[in-house]
Design an enzyme around this catalytic site. Structure first.
Site, PDB file in Angstrom:
ATOM      1  N   HIS A   2      21.334  36.281  23.751  1.00  0.00           N
ATOM      2  CA  HIS A   2      20.173  35.542  23.241  1.00  0.00           C
ATOM      3  C   HIS A   2      20.197  34.100  23.754  1.00  0.00           C
ATOM      4  O   HIS A   2      19.143  33.475  23.916  1.00  0.00           O
ATOM      5  CB  HIS A   2      20.169  35.516  21.707  1.00  0.00           C
ATOM      6  CG  HIS A   2      19.896  36.846  21.084  1.00  0.00           C
ATOM      7  ND1 HIS A   2      20.896  37.763  20.841  1.00  0.00           N
ATOM      8  CD2 HIS A   2      18.742  37.417  20.663  1.00  0.00           C
ATOM      9  CE1 HIS A   2      20.370  38.838  20.289  1.00  0.00           C
ATOM     10  NE2 HIS A   2      19.068  38.664  20.178  1.00  0.00           N
ATOM     11  N   ASP A  28      15.636  44.414  27.408  1.00  0.00           N
ATOM     12  CA  ASP A  28      15.870  43.662  26.178  1.00  0.00           C
ATOM     13  C   ASP A  28      14.825  42.543  26.145  1.00  0.00           C
ATOM     14  O   ASP A  28      14.113  42.314  27.133  1.00  0.00           O
ATOM     15  CB  ASP A  28      17.289  43.093  26.172  1.00  0.00           C
ATOM     16  CG  ASP A  28      17.807  42.837  24.758  1.00  0.00           C
ATOM     17  OD1 ASP A  28      16.992  42.835  23.808  1.00  0.00           O
ATOM     18  OD2 ASP A  28      19.021  42.620  24.590  1.00  0.00           O
TER      19      ASP A  28
END
Length: 492
Positions: free
Chosen positions: A225, A299
């Site tokens: 992230h 993702d």
């Protein structure tokens, strides 16, 4: 003649392998002719822009504000998006928003869920199932199948056709900052077995299971992230650990795999390229070596680990089918259009991806989609059967790790002073309340606002101290160490 027979035999073997690895949802479709007709009828009406749009799945808050409604209508109208992913919200609001979005879209939308432990990961008021690390202690794979099937039933009630689960990452690095309890454990074989059982449960009711995060996020020290995560190890090491669950998942004929923003130099030696943008990793390893032919999903493309610069163009060329939540979808959409116009992306590639997405929309029931019925929705989700499965999961996951001194079962408690320490919860827990039904105990709670040092002196007068650790992110080992030094009977 012998050479010809050998060649024909080889072709048949390859054909059988291809069939064995093809996704079961497509393979087991009972009306392939009708599916082909529906896909052709939709596909023939689509412009190039609309075909590109099918590859986009964007994230929205399920809030029925005018701003939010206008935003999703604009994305459907302008980008012809193929699907939605909702962030955290409320059951009724998300259902209402889903009905509105489906009505606004020319082609039925994929409604997706990032629900690793069920709807409760994103929706308030849904059944709260255990996280995967706890489920990793369950020996009964049938129970994992039943769990996946129940999650699928709840997804169908909510108009959801795709779940970004199971997590197939092997939790082999204790310093991993992002996987941890999301993984089924540190055994590649167990991760594969439990993940496949859960995914089969999902797909038994027509919900696409998307295993993640290929090629494996378990042995990283970075969170993708925030930055590009690095998976170390040679190809042979990756084959034996990280890739093993994904290989077995592909062999099991499951439908979706999500590719992570991970640098795996054992698969692609190009520096600083995430797997999500690597043709060597997606096309070369996932599709060719592992023979996976289902949907490939990136993702989240707003994550920093993916980097920048024509991200969506590169992702499609690398082998992805679905582009999940790019930072600036409108400019990325234009980049893809230009790449198609100038020949950098063959139109045939867009056509292929669009047709595949439409096939999955058909087999998940979007041909005959009906609005979610709002009355009694919450009670239809939280049924007695759902609670029974939840209780069975919790019961079968309870594990006694160590009992060298035969401390358990505790006996003679009516003559002893007992303290229960809840570490990581500020309020009285259900377990503490349950203890009081059997024996008198003193309760102590340790949280970020109540330091361990304030509790330790109070425990000195108790014969037995039981500790419940409810937050793995906080370091409570010092509490256990101190109690052991003081030679107290300590149960964890």
């Amino acid at each position: 003649m012998k050479k010809l027979l050998f060649f024909l035999l080889l072709l048949n073997i390859l054909k059988l392998n291809s069939q064995a690895y093809s996704p079961a949802l497509l393979r087991n479709c009972n009306d392939k002719e009708q599916m082909a007709q529906w896909v052709d009828s939709i596909f023939s009406q689509l412009t190039v822009e609309e075909k590109i749009g099918q590859c986009f799945v964007l994230t929205f808050e399920p809030q029925n504000s005018a701003t939010n409604i206008n935003k999703v209508k604009r994305m459907i109208s302008k980008l012809k998006i193929g699907g939605l992913l909702f962030s955290k919200g409320d059951i009724k609001e998300q259902a209402t928003f889903t009905n509105l979005a489906q009505t606004a879209s020319k082609v039925p939308l994929f409604i997706t869920l990032d629900g690793e432990w069920g709807l409760a990961m994103r929706l308030e008021g849904a059944t709260r199932f255990p996280k995967n690390m706890m489920l990793g202690a369950i020996a009964d794979e049938q129970l994992l199948f039943d769990y996946g099937r129940e999650v699928a039933r709840q997804c169908r009630e909510m108009g959801i056709q795709m779940n970004f689960a199971p997590v197939l990452d092997v939790n082999s690095n204790p310093d991993n900052p992002v996987i941890g309890t999301r993984s089924f454990g540190d055994s590649p074989q167990r991760v594969a077995a439990l993940g496949i059982a859960y995914a089969r449960g999902l797909e038994s009711l027509g919900v696409v299971a998307v295993g993640k995060h290929f090629p494996g996020h378990g042995n990283t020290q970075e969170d993708s992230h925030n930055m590009l995560a690095v998976v170390s190890g040679s190809r042979s090491k990756l084959d034996s650990v990280e890739l093993l669950p994904f290989r077995k998942y592909a062999e099991a004929g499951l439908s979706g795999i999500m590719v992570g923003h991970l640098s795996a130099l054992g698969l692609d030696s190009t520096p600083d390229i995430p797997a999500s943008l690597s043709a060597k990793t997606i096309t070369g390893v996932l599709k060719n070596d592992l023979a996976f032919s289902g949907l490939v999903v990136t993702d989240g493309l707003a994550m920093r680990g993916v980097g920048s610069g024509n991200v969506c163009v590169r992702a499609l060329l690398a082998g992805n089918d679905i582009l999940l939540n790019p930072v600036n979808p409108e400019s990325e959409f234009e980049d893809i259009k230009k790449a198609v116009e100038n020949g950098d992306i063959p139109l045939a590639l867009i056509d292929e991806k669009c047709r595949k997405i439409l096939q999955y929309k058909y087999i998940t029931g979007l041909k005959t989609y009906r609005d979610i019925q709002l009355p009694d929705l919450k009670s239809r989700l939280n049924t007695p059967e759902a609670e029974l499965i939840n209780r069975r999961l919790n019961e079968h996951a309870i594990t006694l790790l160590k009992n060298d001194k035969q401390l358990l079962p505790l006996t003679g408690l009516d003559k002893k002073k007992i303290a229960f320490v809840s570490a990581g919860e500020a309020m009285l827990t259900d377990f503490q309340k349950s203890l009081l039904n059997y024996v008198q105990t003193a309760s102590f709670n340790i949280s970020a606002n109540s330091p361990i040092s304030a509790v330790l002196p109070k425990l000195s007068t108790y014969d037995v101290v039981i500790i419940g650790i409810h937050n793995a992110k906080q370091p409570y080992t010092s509490l256990v160490s101190e109690l052991l030094k003081r030679r107290k009977k300590v149960g964890l």
